[in-house]
Design an enzyme around this catalytic site. Structure first.
Site, mmCIF file in Angstrom:
data_model
loop_
_atom_site.group_PDB
_atom_site.id
_atom_site.type_symbol
_atom_site.label_atom_id
_atom_site.label_comp_id
_atom_site.label_asym_id
_atom_site.label_seq_id
_atom_site.Cartn_x
_atom_site.Cartn_y
_atom_site.Cartn_z
ATOM 1 N N TRP A 7 9.107 -7.721 32.114
ATOM 2 C CA TRP A 7 10.024 -7.707 30.979
ATOM 3 C C TRP A 7 9.825 -8.935 30.100
ATOM 4 O O TRP A 7 9.879 -10.071 30.601
ATOM 5 C CB TRP A 7 11.477 -7.723 31.443
ATOM 6 N N ASP A 8 9.638 -8.741 28.815
ATOM 7 C CA ASP A 8 9.797 -9.841 27.880
ATOM 8 C C ASP A 8 11.293 -10.136 27.793
ATOM 9 O O ASP A 8 12.124 -9.249 28.031
ATOM 10 C CB ASP A 8 9.239 -9.441 26.510
ATOM 11 N N VAL A 9 11.634 -11.364 27.435
ATOM 12 C CA VAL A 9 13.049 -11.749 27.368
ATOM 13 C C VAL A 9 13.561 -11.746 25.930
ATOM 14 O O VAL A 9 14.367 -10.895 25.533
ATOM 15 C CB VAL A 9 13.282 -13.127 28.028
ATOM 16 N N ASP A 10 13.083 -12.690 25.117
ATOM 17 C CA ASP A 10 13.588 -12.820 23.749
ATOM 18 C C ASP A 10 13.125 -11.670 22.865
ATOM 19 O O ASP A 10 11.928 -11.439 22.703
ATOM 20 C CB ASP A 10 13.117 -14.146 23.138
ATOM 21 N N THR A 12 13.692 -8.594 23.543
ATOM 22 C CA THR A 12 13.611 -7.378 24.356
ATOM 23 C C THR A 12 14.868 -7.263 25.216
ATOM 24 O O THR A 12 15.811 -6.596 24.819
ATOM 25 C CB THR A 12 12.327 -7.379 25.217
#
Length: 225
Positions: A7-10, A12
């Site tokens: 997972w990307d964070v920022d 997403t």
């Protein structure tokens, strides 16, 4: 089909633009710089994004990015403040403002135990560690890979080589989910893993990148895995 989600964070799992706006407005007040208007936030966002693209192309280093983005912003609006001090405060403040996209916390929670989930992020360690801890994602995910710790930035293959050296799943068993074409999708292409583009704004897909799946809501990942 897949055994691991990267997972990307920022942008997403979390809405970065909302966090960015809240954080920079708070920092302006704390530092006595007056009101930070929506126009100023938008200007900063464009400046910041430009420097992150430069970082992804290895044209600058991260400390220079942190300094120059605020130097440029302050110069444009005739402001004067120590950029190193401002950046330090901003990184801490950024991690305090949490805005999940598409009930992402519940999504990650619902998938826990069904598929391995990892965070892969280019954000600073200070902001990302705080953000993941305060949101509770650090307790839901099976691993966290922050570029400051890994030593390489997405989209570098070396970033992903480090990830796969540390997780039990192979590349053929993993899929990256992210909003950034230049970081997440290009990074997934470089790493040779499946790529899912999170595209809630329904932007046109570029022909030069391999995009295996496109979703407009994060919960659609359930239909893919």
């Amino acid at each position: 089909m897949y055994r691991a989600i990267l997972w990307d964070v920022d942008g997403t799992l979390l809405n970065f633009l909302k966090s960015e706006s809240a954080a920079i407005k708070e920092c302006f007040q704390v530092c006595g710089l007056g009101e930070c208007t929506d126009e100023m936030v938008h200007t900063y966002s464009e400046i910041n994004e430009g420097y992150w693209r430069m970082l992804e192309r290895h044209e600058i280093e991260k400390p220079e990015l942190f300094r120059r983005r605020f130097e440029e912003l302050f110069l444009k609006y005739g402001l004067s403040y120590n950029t190193d001090k401002f950046n330090k405060l901003y990184q801490q403040t950024l991690g305090n403002h949490i805005f999940p996209n598409d009930d992402s916390l519940e999504l990650v929670k619902s998938l826990k135990g069904k598929i391995r989930q990892y965070a892969v992020t280019n954000g600073s360690f200070t902001a990302q560690e705080r953000k993941l801890r305060r949101s509770g994602l650090d307790r839901l995910l099976d691993g966290i890979f922050i570029s400051d710790v890994v030593g390489f930035e997405k989209p570098s293959r070396l970033f992903f080589d480090s990830v796969f050296d540390q997780i039990p799943e192979g590349r053929e068993e993993a899929i990256i989910v992210g909003d950034s074409l230049t970081s997440d999708i290009l990074g997934g292409n470089n790493a040779g893993i499946a790529c899912c583009w999170y595209n809630p704004e329904k932007k046109p897909a570029p022909a030069e990148l391999r995009i295996d799946y496109t979703i407009t809501d994060l919960n659609q990942i359930k239909d893919i895995i």
